[in-house]
Design a protein around this motif. Structure first.
Motif, PDB file in Angstrom:
ATOM      1  N   PHE A 192       7.369 -28.412   2.414  1.00 30.97           N
ATOM      2  CA  PHE A 192       6.818 -27.106   2.034  1.00 30.97           C
ATOM      3  C   PHE A 192       7.900 -26.065   1.741  1.00 30.97           C
ATOM      4  CE2 PHE A 192       2.631 -24.660   2.544  1.00 30.97           C
ATOM      5  CZ  PHE A 192       1.983 -25.430   1.595  1.00 30.97           C
ATOM      6  N   LEU A 204       9.660 -24.710  -0.765  1.00 24.70           N
ATOM      7  CA  LEU A 204       9.534 -24.779  -2.217  1.00 24.70           C
ATOM      8  C   LEU A 204       9.984 -23.475  -2.881  1.00 24.70           C
ATOM      9  CD1 LEU A 204       5.910 -26.270  -2.265  1.00 24.70           C
ATOM     10  CD2 LEU A 204       8.041 -27.545  -2.591  1.00 24.70           C
ATOM     11  N   TRP A 248       8.687 -22.438  -5.540  1.00 26.44           N
ATOM     12  CA  TRP A 248       7.494 -21.817  -6.153  1.00 26.44           C
ATOM     13  C   TRP A 248       7.063 -20.559  -5.420  1.00 26.44           C
ATOM     14  CZ3 TRP A 248       6.994 -23.123 -10.801  1.00 26.44           C
ATOM     15  CH2 TRP A 248       7.100 -24.446 -11.219  1.00 26.44           C
ATOM     16  N   TRP A 249       7.341 -20.477  -4.120  1.00 26.84           N
ATOM     17  CA  TRP A 249       6.876 -19.305  -3.348  1.00 26.84           C
ATOM     18  C   TRP A 249       7.536 -18.016  -3.813  1.00 26.84           C
ATOM     19  CZ3 TRP A 249       2.993 -21.696  -1.808  1.00 26.84           C
ATOM     20  CH2 TRP A 249       3.044 -22.928  -1.141  1.00 26.84           C
ATOM     21  N   HIS A 251       9.088 -17.830  -7.181  1.00 24.68           N
ATOM     22  CA  HIS A 251       9.498 -17.997  -8.577  1.00 24.68           C
ATOM     23  C   HIS A 251       9.280 -16.698  -9.351  1.00 24.68           C
ATOM     24  CE1 HIS A 251      10.073 -19.601 -12.528  1.00 24.68           C
ATOM     25  NE2 HIS A 251      10.356 -20.797 -12.035  1.00 24.68           N
ATOM     26  N   HIS A 275       8.874 -16.032 -12.373  1.00 25.16           N
ATOM     27  CA  HIS A 275       7.976 -16.075 -13.532  1.00 25.16           C
ATOM     28  C   HIS A 275       6.512 -16.223 -13.137  1.00 25.16           C
ATOM     29  CE1 HIS A 275      11.452 -17.486 -16.370  1.00 25.16           C
ATOM     30  NE2 HIS A 275      11.712 -16.374 -15.721  1.00 25.16           N
ATOM     31  N   ALA A 276       6.255 -16.267 -11.832  1.00 29.75           N
ATOM     32  CA  ALA A 276       4.873 -16.355 -11.370  1.00 29.75           C
ATOM     33  C   ALA A 276       4.604 -15.205 -10.402  1.00 29.75           C
ATOM     34  CB  ALA A 276       4.625 -17.701 -10.687  1.00 29.75           C
ATOM     35  N   GLN A 294       0.162 -14.198  -5.287  1.00 33.72           N
ATOM     36  CA  GLN A 294      -0.971 -15.098  -5.490  1.00 33.72           C
ATOM     37  C   GLN A 294      -0.587 -16.557  -5.293  1.00 33.72           C
ATOM     38  OE1 GLN A 294      -3.380 -14.417  -8.931  1.00 33.72           O
ATOM     39  NE2 GLN A 294      -3.892 -12.343  -8.287  1.00 33.72           N
ATOM     40  N   VAL A 295       0.643 -16.921  -5.631  1.00 30.37           N
ATOM     41  CA  VAL A 295       1.064 -18.308  -5.406  1.00 30.37           C
ATOM     42  C   VAL A 295       1.058 -18.610  -3.903  1.00 30.37           C
ATOM     43  CG1 VAL A 295       2.974 -19.950  -5.594  1.00 30.37           C
ATOM     44  CG2 VAL A 295       2.415 -18.468  -7.524  1.00 30.37           C
ATOM     45  N   SER A 341      -2.849 -18.409  -2.709  1.00 26.02           N
ATOM     46  CA  SER A 341      -3.697 -19.503  -3.204  1.00 26.02           C
ATOM     47  C   SER A 341      -3.057 -20.864  -2.944  1.00 26.02           C
ATOM     48  CB  SER A 341      -3.981 -19.327  -4.701  1.00 26.02           C
ATOM     49  OG  SER A 341      -4.811 -18.190  -4.886  1.00 26.02           O
ATOM     50  N   GLY A 342      -1.740 -20.892  -2.797  1.00 25.42           N
ATOM     51  CA  GLY A 342      -1.067 -22.142  -2.452  1.00 25.42           C
ATOM     52  C   GLY A 342      -1.339 -22.583  -1.029  1.00 25.42           C
ATOM     53  N   TRP A 345      -4.407 -21.787   0.360  1.00 26.13           N
ATOM     54  CA  TRP A 345      -5.876 -21.764   0.468  1.00 26.13           C
ATOM     55  C   TRP A 345      -6.432 -23.109   0.942  1.00 26.13           C
ATOM     56  CZ3 TRP A 345      -9.663 -18.271   0.487  1.00 26.13           C
ATOM     57  CH2 TRP A 345     -10.969 -18.688   0.224  1.00 26.13           C
ATOM     58  N   TRP A 359      -6.332 -15.186   3.203  1.00 30.18           N
ATOM     59  CA  TRP A 359      -5.736 -15.182   1.855  1.00 30.18           C
ATOM     60  C   TRP A 359      -5.063 -13.840   1.599  1.00 30.18           C
ATOM     61  CZ3 TRP A 359      -6.065 -12.281  -2.580  1.00 30.18           C
ATOM     62  CH2 TRP A 359      -5.643 -12.874  -3.774  1.00 30.18           C
TER      63      TRP A 359
END
Lengths: 128, 297
Positions: free
Chosen positions: B154, B156, B158-159, B161, B163-164, B168-169, B172-173, B175, B191
């Motif tokens: 976990f 990552l 992405w948490w 990033h 460009h996102a 919400q990542v 919702s990641g 969720w 959430w």
């Protein structure tokens, strides 16, 4: 099991009428493949609404990211109350056999609405 | 009492503590909520979140009549600031087991807690195991919730990033970590909390998925000296009940309670269900270390 065409119609109707996607999907535009092993389909989303569902996917048809899993996994995710580890794409990716492929940045950019849309499968079932 | 308002018995305070640590040491102003009297029950929220996850427990008179429930915000979370005396914005935040355990002990010392029970979920559950291994005499017992000896996968990018939408990542990641049976109101509050902690989430998970690794240390934890009662929900895909059961089986004197139809944030996503299991755990602790200390503050 619904026919693919009936499923596409109900999935489109449920998505376009969904309150959460309607409230937060202003920028939800992307295309993704659901590969259910026995059937592949591509969903084109535009500003929170289903623009098209391609049920006759050809080798060069384009999409941005794909979720691939055996049909049984999708059937599990399509239950009204999924069993543990079939209750979402992350759960199925970590503990079952779902894979996320392609441009995952697009998935992450749209994760809230996409997560909700996948849960709509609990209402519509899956076409496999 | 105003005609149109209802006060909660929960109160909030700040305490400032100094911590020596080569990576993360400094002066920390820490916020905590508390309610109740009796044996201290110190509660750690999950990674990237804050102490409102314990809102149900903090206001539950069945627990607070015999326990002083304390739910704090780890530094960089909720109302607990990053360190006052470090240029933390020039560093990449990566939480370590060394700092995390030192912080919990320092907080318990600052609040002068005697034989506290430490309970945490997810990375808080993992640090409960670390505390039982490193500081068994400082705690009356530990309750690692949604924990295991090792929980990879976990940490990552992405948490965070750019460009996102990180809020919400993160929200919702996580969720899918909750059970579909948990009430919508409570899942959406959880959430919402997760939209607020994205800057700390990735660094927290460096502890959760990388630095925390007790695979070859479990036999060194003495669950008879410091009772270890582990609890995991059936919908937790990060640390499954099987993983927790396997961890508990290797700790001398540890016990495992499987929680049905609940996920990785049990105290926040469905407190009424969690409460039943928590009461079992507290009962077992009471049987093992003695009756709660009534009225002790």
């Amino acid at each position: 099991m619904p026919t693919p065409e009936a499923w596409a119609e109900s999935f489109t109707e449920a998505t376009n009428g969904d309150a959460e996607i309607g409230a937060h999907g202003k920028y939800y535009s992307c295309s993704y493949m659901l590969d259910m092993q026995e059937r592949k389909l591509i969903v084109d989303m535009h500003r929170g609404r289903v623009e098209n569902i391609n049920l006759d996917v050809q080798p060069l048809d384009a999409y941005e990211f794909a979720l691939r899993a055996p049909a049984d996994t999708w059937r599990g995710m399509g239950e009204p109350v999924p069993k543990p580890m079939y209750h979402g794409i992350w759960a199925a990716a970590f503990r079952k056999n779902l894979s996320m492929e392609g441009d995952l940045l697009v998935l992450m950019q749209n994760l809230r609405c996409f997560t909700r849309q996948i849960e709509i499968l609990r209402e519509t079932g899956v076409p496999v | 009492m105003p005609a149109n308002g209802r006060f909660s018995p929960v109160t909030g305070r700040y305490v400032t503590i100094d911590l020596e640590d080569p990576d993360l040491g400094g002066e920390y102003k820490v916020f905590f909520l508390e309610n109740g009297e009796g044996r201290p029950l110190v509660c750690q929220h999950t990674a990237g979140c804050h102490n409102h996850q314990w809102r149900g427990l903090l206001e539950d008179p069945d627990i607070t009549r015999s326990h002083r429930v304390i739910a704090y915000d780890l530094p960089r979370h909720g109302k607990s600031d990053p360190p006052n005396d470090r240029e933390w914005w020039k560093e990449e935040y990566r939480l370590t087991a060394d700092f995390f355990t030192k912080f919990v002990v320092a907080l318990c010392d600052a609040l002068e807690l005697e034989d506290p029970i430490f309970m945490g979920s997810s990375f808080g559950g993992n640090v409960a195991l670390q505390l039982a291994w490193r500081y068994p005499d400082r705690f009356g017992a530990v309750i690692p919730v949604e924990a295991a000896d090792y929980s990879p996968g976990f940490f990552l990018d992405w948490w965070q990033h750019p460009h996102a939408n990180a809020a919400q990542v993160c929200a919702s990641g996580t969720w899918d970590l909750m059970a579909p049976q948990s009430p919508d109101q409570e899942r959406w509050k959880t959430w919402f909390y997760y939209t607020q902690g994205s800057e700390a989430f990735r660094g927290d998970l460096s502890f959760y998925s990388v630095d925390h690794d007790l695979r070859d240390k479990l036999e060194e934890i003495d669950g008879e000296r410091c009772p270890v009662i582990m609890m995991t929900g059936t919908y937790d895909y990060l640390t499954t009940p099987e993983m927790t059961a396997a961890t508990a089986a290797r700790i001398k004197g540890a016990e495992f309670i499987e929680m049905q139809d609940i996920g990785h944030f049990p105290m926040s996503e469905n407190y009424p269900v969690f409460k039943g299991y928590l009461e079992q755990a507290l009962q077992r602790i009471e049987e093992r270390i003695g009756a709660t200390v009534s009225g002790q503050r």
